[in-house]
Design a protein around this motif. Structure first.
Motif, PDB file in Angstrom:
ATOM      1  N   GLN A  42       0.824  -1.212   0.000  1.00  0.00           N
ATOM      2  CA  GLN A  42       0.000   0.000   0.000  1.00  0.00           C
ATOM      3  C   GLN A  42       0.858   1.262   0.000  1.00  0.00           C
ATOM      4  OE1 GLN A  42      -3.369  -0.114  -0.220  1.00  0.00           O
ATOM      5  NE2 GLN A  42      -3.264  -2.343  -0.254  1.00  0.00           N
ATOM      6  N   GLY A  43       2.164   1.095   0.070  1.00  0.00           N
ATOM      7  CA  GLY A  43       3.065   2.237   0.028  1.00  0.00           C
ATOM      8  C   GLY A  43       3.377   2.853   1.371  1.00  0.00           C
ATOM      9  N   ALA A  44       2.985   2.184   2.459  1.00  0.00           N
ATOM     10  CA  ALA A  44       3.254   2.736   3.792  1.00  0.00           C
ATOM     11  C   ALA A  44       4.763   2.811   4.043  1.00  0.00           C
ATOM     12  CB  ALA A  44       2.595   1.874   4.857  1.00  0.00           C
ATOM     13  N   LYS A  45       5.192   3.917   4.621  1.00  0.00           N
ATOM     14  CA  LYS A  45       6.597   4.094   5.000  1.00  0.00           C
ATOM     15  C   LYS A  45       6.776   4.165   6.508  1.00  0.00           C
ATOM     16  CE  LYS A  45       8.111   4.170   0.814  1.00  0.00           C
ATOM     17  NZ  LYS A  45       8.757   2.935   0.309  1.00  0.00           N
ATOM     18  N   LYS A  46       5.663   4.448   7.206  1.00  0.00           N
ATOM     19  CA  LYS A  46       5.703   4.501   8.661  1.00  0.00           C
ATOM     20  C   LYS A  46       4.450   3.849   9.197  1.00  0.00           C
ATOM     21  CE  LYS A  46       8.489   8.705   8.793  1.00  0.00           C
ATOM     22  NZ  LYS A  46       8.692  10.051   9.369  1.00  0.00           N
ATOM     23  N   LEU A  47       4.540   3.304  10.393  1.00  0.00           N
ATOM     24  CA  LEU A  47       3.388   2.669  11.036  1.00  0.00           C
ATOM     25  C   LEU A  47       3.380   3.055  12.506  1.00  0.00           C
ATOM     26  CD1 LEU A  47       1.613  -0.534  10.513  1.00  0.00           C
ATOM     27  CD2 LEU A  47       2.728  -0.410  12.723  1.00  0.00           C
ATOM     28  N   ILE A  48       2.206   3.381  12.997  1.00  0.00           N
ATOM     29  CA  ILE A  48       2.046   3.685  14.427  1.00  0.00           C
ATOM     30  C   ILE A  48       1.227   2.561  15.040  1.00  0.00           C
ATOM     31  CG2 ILE A  48       1.160   5.312  16.126  1.00  0.00           C
ATOM     32  CD1 ILE A  48       1.295   7.483  13.934  1.00  0.00           C
ATOM     33  N   ALA A  49       1.745   1.916  16.062  1.00  0.00           N
ATOM     34  CA  ALA A  49       1.038   0.789  16.664  1.00  0.00           C
ATOM     35  C   ALA A  49       1.058   0.893  18.176  1.00  0.00           C
ATOM     36  CB  ALA A  49       1.676  -0.531  16.228  1.00  0.00           C
ATOM     37  N   GLY A  50       0.027   0.297  18.776  1.00  0.00           N
ATOM     38  CA  GLY A  50      -0.011   0.219  20.231  1.00  0.00           C
ATOM     39  C   GLY A  50       0.495  -1.112  20.737  1.00  0.00           C
ATOM     40  N   GLY A  51       0.430  -2.129  19.890  1.00  0.00           N
ATOM     41  CA  GLY A  51       0.904  -3.451  20.274  1.00  0.00           C
ATOM     42  C   GLY A  51       1.310  -4.241  19.055  1.00  0.00           C
ATOM     43  N   TYR A  83       6.486   3.086  14.975  1.00  0.00           N
ATOM     44  CA  TYR A  83       6.480   3.958  16.149  1.00  0.00           C
ATOM     45  C   TYR A  83       5.440   3.468  17.148  1.00  0.00           C
ATOM     46  CZ  TYR A  83       9.228   7.091  13.259  1.00  0.00           C
ATOM     47  OH  TYR A  83      10.216   7.615  12.468  1.00  0.00           O
ATOM     48  N   PHE A  84       5.715   3.727  18.428  1.00  0.00           N
ATOM     49  CA  PHE A  84       4.774   3.334  19.479  1.00  0.00           C
ATOM     50  C   PHE A  84       3.818   4.485  19.763  1.00  0.00           C
ATOM     51  CE2 PHE A  84       3.578   3.087  24.017  1.00  0.00           C
ATOM     52  CZ  PHE A  84       2.865   1.900  23.963  1.00  0.00           C
ATOM     53  N   GLY A  85       2.515   4.208  19.540  1.00  0.00           N
ATOM     54  CA  GLY A  85       1.522   5.257  19.781  1.00  0.00           C
ATOM     55  C   GLY A  85       0.437   4.827  20.735  1.00  0.00           C
ATOM     56  N   GLY A  86       0.750   3.842  21.548  1.00  0.00           N
ATOM     57  CA  GLY A  86      -0.259   3.268  22.424  1.00  0.00           C
ATOM     58  C   GLY A  86      -0.822   4.205  23.466  1.00  0.00           C
ATOM     59  N   ASN A  87      -0.163   5.328  23.687  1.00  0.00           N
ATOM     60  CA  ASN A  87      -0.654   6.260  24.708  1.00  0.00           C
ATOM     61  C   ASN A  87      -1.618   7.302  24.149  1.00  0.00           C
ATOM     62  OD1 ASN A  87       0.981   4.984  26.606  1.00  0.00           O
ATOM     63  ND2 ASN A  87       2.731   6.298  26.121  1.00  0.00           N
ATOM     64  N   TYR A  88      -1.888   7.225  22.862  1.00  0.00           N
ATOM     65  CA  TYR A  88      -2.765   8.231  22.251  1.00  0.00           C
ATOM     66  C   TYR A  88      -4.131   7.613  21.945  1.00  0.00           C
ATOM     67  CZ  TYR A  88       1.319  11.136  22.064  1.00  0.00           C
ATOM     68  OH  TYR A  88       2.406  11.875  22.432  1.00  0.00           O
ATOM     69  N   PRO A  89      -5.205   8.316  22.278  1.00  0.00           N
ATOM     70  CA  PRO A  89      -6.534   7.709  22.173  1.00  0.00           C
ATOM     71  C   PRO A  89      -7.058   7.584  20.748  1.00  0.00           C
ATOM     72  CG  PRO A  89      -6.700   9.959  23.000  1.00  0.00           C
ATOM     73  CD  PRO A  89      -5.246   9.627  22.943  1.00  0.00           C
ATOM     74  N   THR A  90      -6.635   8.456  19.852  1.00  0.00           N
ATOM     75  CA  THR A  90      -7.180   8.389  18.494  1.00  0.00           C
ATOM     76  C   THR A  90      -6.061   8.386  17.456  1.00  0.00           C
ATOM     77  OG1 THR A  90      -7.285  10.790  18.149  1.00  0.00           O
ATOM     78  CG2 THR A  90      -9.193   9.747  19.224  1.00  0.00           C
ATOM     79  N   LEU A 106       6.719  10.615  19.122  1.00  0.00           N
ATOM     80  CA  LEU A 106       6.542   9.160  19.247  1.00  0.00           C
ATOM     81  C   LEU A 106       7.892   8.435  19.265  1.00  0.00           C
ATOM     82  CD1 LEU A 106       3.530   8.259  16.916  1.00  0.00           C
ATOM     83  CD2 LEU A 106       3.549   8.938  19.323  1.00  0.00           C
ATOM     84  N   PRO A 107       8.058   7.532  20.216  1.00  0.00           N
ATOM     85  CA  PRO A 107       9.301   6.744  20.230  1.00  0.00           C
ATOM     86  C   PRO A 107       9.252   5.644  19.172  1.00  0.00           C
ATOM     87  CG  PRO A 107       7.869   6.048  22.017  1.00  0.00           C
ATOM     88  CD  PRO A 107       7.178   7.217  21.347  1.00  0.00           C
ATOM     89  N   GLN A 108      10.440   5.263  18.726  1.00  0.00           N
ATOM     90  CA  GLN A 108      10.520   4.096  17.838  1.00  0.00           C
ATOM     91  C   GLN A 108       9.978   2.890  18.589  1.00  0.00           C
ATOM     92  OE1 GLN A 108      12.022   3.591  14.711  1.00  0.00           O
ATOM     93  NE2 GLN A 108      12.810   5.643  14.310  1.00  0.00           N
ATOM     94  N   PHE A 109       9.272   2.027  17.870  1.00  0.00           N
ATOM     95  CA  PHE A 109       8.716   0.803  18.474  1.00  0.00           C
ATOM     96  C   PHE A 109       9.860  -0.207  18.555  1.00  0.00           C
ATOM     97  CE2 PHE A 109       6.254  -2.803  19.392  1.00  0.00           C
ATOM     98  CZ  PHE A 109       4.933  -2.451  19.626  1.00  0.00           C
ATOM     99  N   SER A 110      10.484  -0.288  19.713  1.00  0.00           N
ATOM    100  CA  SER A 110      11.618  -1.191  19.884  1.00  0.00           C
ATOM    101  C   SER A 110      11.131  -2.519  20.470  1.00  0.00           C
ATOM    102  CB  SER A 110      12.659  -0.562  20.810  1.00  0.00           C
ATOM    103  OG  SER A 110      12.061  -0.238  22.048  1.00  0.00           O
ATOM    104  N   GLN A 111      12.051  -3.456  20.603  1.00  0.00           N
ATOM    105  CA  GLN A 111      11.684  -4.798  21.084  1.00  0.00           C
ATOM    106  C   GLN A 111      11.033  -4.766  22.466  1.00  0.00           C
ATOM    107  OE1 GLN A 111      14.558  -7.982  20.658  1.00  0.00           O
ATOM    108  NE2 GLN A 111      15.504  -6.897  18.971  1.00  0.00           N
ATOM    109  N   GLU A 112      11.367  -3.754  23.261  1.00  0.00           N
ATOM    110  CA  GLU A 112      10.806  -3.715  24.629  1.00  0.00           C
ATOM    111  C   GLU A 112       9.298  -3.506  24.619  1.00  0.00           C
ATOM    112  OE1 GLU A 112      11.599   0.590  26.419  1.00  0.00           O
ATOM    113  OE2 GLU A 112      13.244  -0.102  25.169  1.00  0.00           O
ATOM    114  N   TYR A 113       8.761  -3.000  23.501  1.00  0.00           N
ATOM    115  CA  TYR A 113       7.316  -2.795  23.412  1.00  0.00           C
ATOM    116  C   TYR A 113       6.580  -4.021  22.890  1.00  0.00           C
ATOM    117  CZ  TYR A 113       8.230   2.224  23.892  1.00  0.00           C
ATOM    118  OH  TYR A 113       8.626   3.460  24.346  1.00  0.00           O
ATOM    119  N   THR A 114       7.310  -5.000  22.385  1.00  0.00           N
ATOM    120  CA  THR A 114       6.637  -6.130  21.753  1.00  0.00           C
ATOM    121  C   THR A 114       5.906  -6.974  22.783  1.00  0.00           C
ATOM    122  OG1 THR A 114       8.623  -7.514  21.885  1.00  0.00           O
ATOM    123  CG2 THR A 114       8.265  -6.291  19.837  1.00  0.00           C
TER     124      THR A 114
END
Lengths: 146, 125
Positions: B65-74, B91-98, B111-119
């Motif tokens: 789909q051409g995505a270059k970045k992704l924001i995830a909570g988990g 990127y980790f965006g789990g603290n944002y409601p929308t 937003l912090p990079q989604f590192s292994q500690e968030y997995t």
């Protein structure tokens, strides 16, 4: 002990009117003799090109030099070189994210799902696996890499 | 230059939708096109079927789909490594409601990079 070895890369071949994709399956176990009967069930599937690695470093070398990837499967015995199958799976994922993984594990399905969450494990293989488990493993592998 | 940001979302998707709790099992994805850190376009696309052991199907789908970045909570270790392999920054965006607030935080560099500690995994999720 018979240790059938296939070092050919995943290939497509024609048999009769159909086309079959060979799936390389590398079973990493310090005790291949314990799995001889189960492997005989697995090898009844014509798509399975099976081989053993008897140490974790050997498995790593094989995956790298033989370029294991999409469509290939690594089976990890419950304990390999003093590491658990789940820890071994994490090490593999850090170096090769594309290969599929199946783990020998005595946990029930729910507990295993919790323990292996996020690792994308194709399936759990119970110790003392049966012919039906071999069939189910191949069904899942062929489904995911169709 | 346009950058497409993918955000796992709860139905119906879009900027006002909550983030999906887990990227692979979300209802759908909101795709936000950014240009000079401004939102230019918002699309919503369905998730793809997710079979056991098939964590990489959404990775390949979003790359297509051409995505270059992704924001995830988990997210699990395997899809995270998959995104690294296909060149999508996570990127980790789990603290944002929308979705919209998470994207705004991304544009502001919060937003912090989604590192292994968030997995998730090993009972930690």
């Amino acid at each position: 002990m018979k240790q059938p070895v296939s070092r050919e890369p995943t290939t497509e071949s024609t048999e009769g009117h159909g086309t079959k994709m060979t799936r390389r399956i590398l079973f990493v176990t310090n005790h291949p003799e314990r799995w001889e009967e189960w492997i005989s069930h697995l090898q009844q599937h014509p798509e399975a090109a099976f081989s053993f690695a008897t140490t974790f470093p050997e498995a790593g070398d094989r995956m790298k030099t033989e370029r294991y990837g999409i469509g290939d499967l690594i089976i990890l015995d419950e304990t390999i070189d003093n590491r658990s199958a789940i820890d071994a799976a994490k090490e593999i994922i850090l170096s090769n994210v594309w290969v599929s993984l199946a783990l020998v594990n005595a946990l029930d399905e729910d507990a295993f799902h919790e323990a292996a969450e996020g690792l994308g494990i194709l399936c759990r293989i119970p110790p003392g696996a049966s012919a039906a488990d071999a069939d189910e493993l191949m069904r899942k592998l062929l489904t995911i890499s169709r | 230059m346009e950058t497409i940001v993918a955000v796992p979302s709860t139905a119906p998707g879009g900027l006002d939708a909550p983030l999906g709790a887990h990227f692979g099992h979300c209802d759908l994805y909101t795709l936000v096109a950014l240009e000079n850190n401004q939102i230019k376009k918002v699309d919503v696309i369905p998730n793809v079927p997710h079979v056991q052991g098939g964590c990489l199907a959404p990775v390949q789908y979003l790359a297509q789909q051409g995505a270059k970045k992704l924001i995830a909570g988990g997210m699990g270790l395997r899809p995270l490594m998959g995104f690294h392999q296909v060149g999508i920054e996570v990127y980790f965006g789990g603290n944002y409601p929308t979705v919209g607030e998470a994207v705004r935080a991304l544009t502001e560099g919060k937003l912090p990079q989604f590192s292994q500690e968030y997995t998730c995994g090993g009972g930690a999720h």
